[in-house]
Enzyme design. Structure first.
Site, PDB file in Angstrom:
ATOM      1  N   ARG A 224     -12.723 -10.757 -39.491  1.00 10.69           N
ATOM      2  CA  ARG A 224     -12.038 -10.949 -38.214  1.00 10.69           C
ATOM      3  C   ARG A 224     -12.572 -12.231 -37.575  1.00 10.69           C
ATOM      4  NH1 ARG A 224      -8.588  -7.934 -39.670  1.00 10.69           N
ATOM      5  NH2 ARG A 224      -8.024  -5.927 -38.804  1.00 10.69           N
ATOM      6  N   HIS A 272      -3.836 -15.238 -41.174  1.00  9.07           N
ATOM      7  CA  HIS A 272      -4.154 -13.800 -41.252  1.00  9.07           C
ATOM      8  C   HIS A 272      -3.242 -13.129 -42.288  1.00  9.07           C
ATOM      9  CE1 HIS A 272      -5.887 -10.124 -38.969  1.00  9.07           C
ATOM     10  NE2 HIS A 272      -5.652  -9.813 -40.241  1.00  9.07           N
TER      11      HIS A 272
HETATM   12  P1  NAP Z   1     -14.831  -0.663 -45.083  1.00 10.32           P
HETATM   13  O1  NAP Z   1     -14.430   0.026 -46.342  1.00 10.32           O
HETATM   14  O2  NAP Z   1     -15.053   0.170 -43.866  1.00 10.32           O
HETATM   15  O3  NAP Z   1     -16.145  -1.502 -45.392  1.00 10.32           O
HETATM   16  C1  NAP Z   1     -16.892  -2.111 -44.392  1.00 10.32           C
HETATM   17  C2  NAP Z   1     -18.172  -2.635 -44.990  1.00 10.32           C
HETATM   18  O4  NAP Z   1     -18.894  -3.332 -43.968  1.00 10.32           O
HETATM   19  C3  NAP Z   1     -19.090  -1.515 -45.483  1.00 10.32           C
HETATM   20  O5  NAP Z   1     -19.717  -1.905 -46.675  1.00 10.32           O
HETATM   21  C4  NAP Z   1     -20.118  -1.393 -44.365  1.00 10.32           C
HETATM   22  O6  NAP Z   1     -21.379  -0.927 -44.783  1.00 10.32           O
HETATM   23  C5  NAP Z   1     -20.232  -2.828 -43.917  1.00 10.32           C
HETATM   24  N1  NAP Z   1     -20.752  -2.903 -42.553  1.00 10.32           N
HETATM   25  C6  NAP Z   1     -20.202  -2.439 -41.404  1.00 10.32           C
HETATM   26  N2  NAP Z   1     -21.012  -2.679 -40.363  1.00 10.32           N
HETATM   27  C7  NAP Z   1     -22.093  -3.314 -40.854  1.00 10.32           C
HETATM   28  C8  NAP Z   1     -23.289  -3.815 -40.286  1.00 10.32           C
HETATM   29  N3  NAP Z   1     -23.542  -3.704 -38.966  1.00 10.32           N
HETATM   30  N4  NAP Z   1     -24.178  -4.405 -41.093  1.00 10.32           N
HETATM   31  C9  NAP Z   1     -23.959  -4.513 -42.426  1.00 10.32           C
HETATM   32  N5  NAP Z   1     -22.839  -4.052 -43.048  1.00 10.32           N
HETATM   33  C10 NAP Z   1     -21.926  -3.465 -42.262  1.00 10.32           C
HETATM   34  O7  NAP Z   1     -13.754  -1.759 -44.678  1.00 10.32           O
HETATM   35  P2  NAP Z   1     -12.724  -2.529 -45.630  1.00 10.32           P
HETATM   36  O8  NAP Z   1     -11.562  -1.658 -45.898  1.00 10.32           O
HETATM   37  O9  NAP Z   1     -13.480  -3.084 -46.780  1.00 10.32           O
HETATM   38  O10 NAP Z   1     -12.237  -3.691 -44.634  1.00 10.32           O
HETATM   39  C11 NAP Z   1     -13.151  -4.586 -44.071  1.00 10.32           C
HETATM   40  C12 NAP Z   1     -12.498  -5.445 -43.018  1.00 10.32           C
HETATM   41  O11 NAP Z   1     -11.661  -6.414 -43.628  1.00 10.32           O
HETATM   42  C13 NAP Z   1     -11.551  -4.736 -42.051  1.00 10.32           C
HETATM   43  O12 NAP Z   1     -12.256  -4.049 -41.041  1.00 10.32           O
HETATM   44  C14 NAP Z   1     -10.740  -5.889 -41.500  1.00 10.32           C
HETATM   45  O13 NAP Z   1     -11.391  -6.439 -40.383  1.00 10.32           O
HETATM   46  C15 NAP Z   1     -10.750  -6.901 -42.637  1.00 10.32           C
HETATM   47  N6  NAP Z   1      -9.419  -7.079 -43.252  1.00 10.32           N
HETATM   48  C16 NAP Z   1      -8.824  -8.300 -43.181  1.00 10.32           C
HETATM   49  C17 NAP Z   1      -7.610  -8.506 -43.791  1.00 10.32           C
HETATM   50  C18 NAP Z   1      -6.975  -9.850 -43.769  1.00 10.32           C
HETATM   51  O14 NAP Z   1      -5.827  -9.988 -44.175  1.00 10.32           O
HETATM   52  N7  NAP Z   1      -7.663 -10.884 -43.351  1.00 10.32           N
HETATM   53  C19 NAP Z   1      -6.979  -7.455 -44.476  1.00 10.32           C
HETATM   54  C20 NAP Z   1      -7.597  -6.219 -44.505  1.00 10.32           C
HETATM   55  C21 NAP Z   1      -8.827  -6.038 -43.892  1.00 10.32           C
HETATM   56  P3  NAP Z   1     -21.566   0.552 -45.414  1.00 10.32           P
HETATM   57  O15 NAP Z   1     -20.816   0.528 -46.731  1.00 10.32           O
HETATM   58  O16 NAP Z   1     -23.012   0.671 -45.599  1.00 10.32           O
HETATM   59  O17 NAP Z   1     -20.948   1.481 -44.423  1.00 10.32           O
HETATM   60  C1  GLV Z   2      -5.623  -6.568 -41.750  1.00  8.33           C
HETATM   61  O1  GLV Z   2      -6.170  -7.428 -41.134  1.00  8.33           O
HETATM   62  C2  GLV Z   2      -6.112  -5.227 -41.869  1.00  8.33           C
HETATM   63  O2  GLV Z   2      -7.067  -4.883 -41.166  1.00  8.33           O
HETATM   64  O3  GLV Z   2      -5.550  -4.466 -42.686  1.00  8.33           O
END
Ligand code: NAP
Ligand code: GLV
Length: 309
Positions: A224, A272
């Site tokens: 983000r 994005h």
């Molecule tokens: P997720 O499965 O919830 O994974 C989040 C990861 O971040 C986990 O490994 C978590 O650690 C780690 N984390 C969270 N807080 C932390 C902290 N304070 N210190 C260290 N590590 C931390 O989420 P996801 O599905 O992979 O998605 C991640 C993010 O990608 C979304 O929240 C969104 O903002 C972004 N995103 C962007 C797009 C785009 O098009 N640009 C698309 C989709 C998503 P643990 O495993 O230990 O809990």
């Molecule tokens: C996109 O940014 C998502 O969070 O899926």
């Protein structure tokens, strides 16, 4: 009882049609045609305005259009007793892995320098670096980060990950917690941010953390915009501490026309668009949660509201 759809960026009608096709008879209300707010017990939303969800007295669960939920939790009036589910989808993880690999390889194979040379009709051989000599660090080793990390190992890069809790992923060294952040950053020739935006991760890519990266490191932010202190990133790029950045997300979206990132020679801007929720892929898991809600079963892919992801 009815499902409300609120989004200003997705094609809400397409999502409503895809949902209706899989759950005939579902009462779907697409904003602004809400009808009686008391009818709404479920909401599929993206960045609802402050106080919006609190206006539905019978709301029983909220589903995010995407993986991230920061745009929903940014609302201080979010009714905290209402559970929230998010998207965890192989298609989304695949799309993000493509984006990460694409931009890591652009850096690794010096594409920007070669494009510059081509524009100047300069035939200049650039010394190669073996993939095994580059370390790619991924902040956020969740549903998206873990898949991207695995793909990068296939190219022979050294891959390190940083998360809250320790991970065991073949070929990926795991760092975890605040205490190990510095050790993690010191390795990263490329730093990829795939963290959720929470109070703990806001502004995590700052002058201090960037100064811990090796000189000449490259940053890819697809988490983000709030993860990056934009003025600090510009400073590090302009002072040649960092070699470049690929940015998909921004503090303000759409990126304002006069923002320096648009024209910065070391910055690649994408709108994005790194990984998008595709209705045909994602609707089945929303339908699954609607059915579970109706049957009184626990929801899947639930967000921990206490940590914000
Ligand atoms: P997720 O499965 O919830 O994974 C989040 C990861 O971040 C986990 O490994 C978590 O650690 C780690 N984390 C969270 N807080 C932390 C902290 N304070 N210190 C260290 N590590 C931390 O989420 P996801 O599905 O992979 O998605 C991640 C993010 O990608 C979304 O929240 C969104 O903002 C972004 N995103 C962007 C797009 C785009 O098009 N640009 C698309 C989709 C998503 P643990 O495993 O230990 O809990
Ligand atoms: C996109 O940014 C998502 O969070 O899926």
């Amino acid at each position: 009882m009815a499902l409300l759809i609120y989004t200003l960026i997705h094609d809400a009608d397409e999502w409503a049609e895809t949902l209706a096709a899989q759950l005939p008879g579902l009462d779907i209300r697409v904003y602004p045609n809400i009808g009686d707010p008391g009818d709404i017990d479920m909401a599929l939303v993206w960045k609802p305005p402050v106080g919006f969800l609190a206006g539905f007295p019978n709301l029983k669960f909220v589903h995010s259009f995407g993986a991230g939920v920061d745009g929903i939790l940014a609302d201080p009036k979010y009714p905290r007793h209402v559970p929230m589910a998010r998207v965890v989808d192989a298609g989304l993880a695949n799309g993000m892995a493509e984006y990460v690999v694409l931009h890591v390889l652009r850096f690794h194979r010096q594409v920007q320098a070669m494009q510059f040379n081509q524009r100047n009709k300069t035939w200049k051989w650039l010394p190669p670096v073996d993939a095994s000599e580059r370390t790619i660090g991924i902040m956020g080793m969740g549903a998206l980060g873990a898949v991207a990390a695995k793909r990068l190992t296939d190219f022979g890069f050294q891959v390190v990950g940083w998360s809250r809790r320790l991970k065991a992923i073949d070929g990926v060294a795991s760092f975890h917690g605040e205490d190990q952040l510095e050790g993690f950053l010191r390795h990263c020739n490329v730093l990829v941010c795939l963290l959720p935006l929470t109070p703990e991760t806001t502004g995590i890519i700052s002058r201090r953390t960037m100064s811990l990266l090796p000189r000449g490191a490259y940053i890819i932010n697809a988490g983000r915009g709030g993860h990056v202190v934009e003025a600090d990133l510009l400073h590090a790029l302009d002072n040649d501490y960092l070699s470049g950045a690929t940015l998909d997300v921004f503090a303000e979206e759409p990126l304002p026309e006069d923002h320096p990132f648009w024209t910065h020679p070391k910055v690649t801007v994408t709108p994005h668009n790194a990984a998008d929720s595709i209705p045909s892929l994602v609707v089945p898991q929303i339908v699954e949660n609607i059915c579970r809600h109706r049957e009184g079963k626990p929801l899947l892919r639930v967000v921990d509201l206490t940590v914000g992801y």
